[in-house]
Design a protein around this motif. Structure first.
Motif, PDB file in Angstrom:
ATOM      1  N   ASN A 156       7.669  61.349 103.584  1.00 25.56           N
ATOM      2  CA  ASN A 156       8.017  62.558 104.340  1.00 25.56           C
ATOM      3  C   ASN A 156       9.066  63.378 103.580  1.00 25.56           C
ATOM      4  N   ARG A 157       9.177  64.633 103.944  1.00 26.79           N
ATOM      5  CA  ARG A 157      10.044  65.581 103.241  1.00 26.79           C
ATOM      6  C   ARG A 157      11.499  65.124 103.231  1.00 26.79           C
ATOM      7  N   GLN A 158      11.977  64.585 104.337  1.00 31.51           N
ATOM      8  CA  GLN A 158      13.368  64.148 104.421  1.00 31.51           C
ATOM      9  C   GLN A 158      13.667  63.063 103.379  1.00 31.51           C
ATOM     10  N   LEU A 159      12.743  62.121 103.206  1.00 37.76           N
ATOM     11  CA  LEU A 159      12.945  61.078 102.200  1.00 37.76           C
ATOM     12  C   LEU A 159      12.886  61.650 100.787  1.00 37.76           C
ATOM     13  N   ALA A 160      12.005  62.612 100.573  1.00 36.00           N
ATOM     14  CA  ALA A 160      11.918  63.255  99.259  1.00 36.00           C
ATOM     15  C   ALA A 160      13.231  63.963  98.932  1.00 36.00           C
ATOM     16  N   GLN A 161      13.826  64.624  99.926  1.00 38.29           N
ATOM     17  CA  GLN A 161      15.098  65.299  99.717  1.00 38.29           C
ATOM     18  C   GLN A 161      16.231  64.290  99.514  1.00 38.29           C
ATOM     19  N   GLN A 162      16.158  63.164 100.194  1.00 35.24           N
ATOM     20  CA  GLN A 162      17.184  62.115 100.074  1.00 35.24           C
ATOM     21  C   GLN A 162      17.293  61.628  98.629  1.00 35.24           C
ATOM     22  N   ARG A 163      16.186  61.679  97.926  1.00 32.61           N
ATOM     23  CA  ARG A 163      16.173  61.261  96.528  1.00 32.61           C
ATOM     24  C   ARG A 163      17.236  62.016  95.729  1.00 32.61           C
ATOM     25  N   TYR A 164      17.397  63.295  95.989  1.00 28.57           N
ATOM     26  CA  TYR A 164      18.348  64.105  95.234  1.00 28.57           C
ATOM     27  C   TYR A 164      19.792  63.815  95.632  1.00 28.57           C
ATOM     28  N   GLU A 165      20.008  63.452  96.873  1.00 29.59           N
ATOM     29  CA  GLU A 165      21.347  63.028  97.281  1.00 29.59           C
ATOM     30  C   GLU A 165      21.704  61.717  96.575  1.00 29.59           C
ATOM     31  N   ASN A 166      20.741  60.811  96.495  1.00 30.64           N
ATOM     32  CA  ASN A 166      20.974  59.543  95.783  1.00 30.64           C
ATOM     33  C   ASN A 166      21.215  59.798  94.298  1.00 30.64           C
ATOM     34  N   TRP A 167      20.528  60.786  93.754  1.00 31.08           N
ATOM     35  CA  TRP A 167      20.681  61.163  92.355  1.00 31.08           C
ATOM     36  C   TRP A 167      22.133  61.556  92.079  1.00 31.08           C
ATOM     37  N   ILE A 168      22.756  62.264  93.000  1.00 31.54           N
ATOM     38  CA  ILE A 168      24.156  62.682  92.845  1.00 31.54           C
ATOM     39  C   ILE A 168      25.059  61.454  92.759  1.00 31.54           C
ATOM     40  N   ASP A 169      24.820  60.458  93.607  1.00 34.18           N
ATOM     41  CA  ASP A 169      25.629  59.227  93.547  1.00 34.18           C
ATOM     42  C   ASP A 169      25.576  58.608  92.156  1.00 34.18           C
TER      43      ASP A 169
END
Length: 94
Positions: free
Chosen positions: A51-64
């Protein structure tokens, strides 16, 4: 290297001098917000099982990951994070 600006329409026209600063812990939520809203395409967005929310979460994890493993710089616009720059210095003389 990547630079992303939160809302390019807010950048004043004409000559602009951006001052980059090392990101602080307190900047991370704003940086993650920029990253999660910056990308609309990619293999995770195209996969119908994600789902879109999980796809977007990927980029937040990328920042970490980037904050720990790179030189992470930001600039401010009106006291908010306006964008970021990521790089990693690699010495050619080990």
């Amino acid at each position: 290297m990547y630079i992303k600006h939160n809302d390019i329409s807010r950048i004043p026209k004409g000559r602009l001098s951006l001052e980059f600063h090392k990101a602080k812990e307190s900047d991370i939520p704003e940086i993650k917000n920029i990253a999660s809203q910056s990308f609309e395409h990619g293999r995770f967005h195209e996969d119908p099982r994600i789902n879109r929310q999980l796809a977007q979460q990927r980029y937040e994890n990328w920042i970490d990951d980037l904050i720990v493993n790179t030189d992470f710089y930001i600039f401010y616009l009106k006291d908010k994070v306006g964008g970021f720059f990521v790089g990693k210095y690699v010495s050619l003389y080990m």
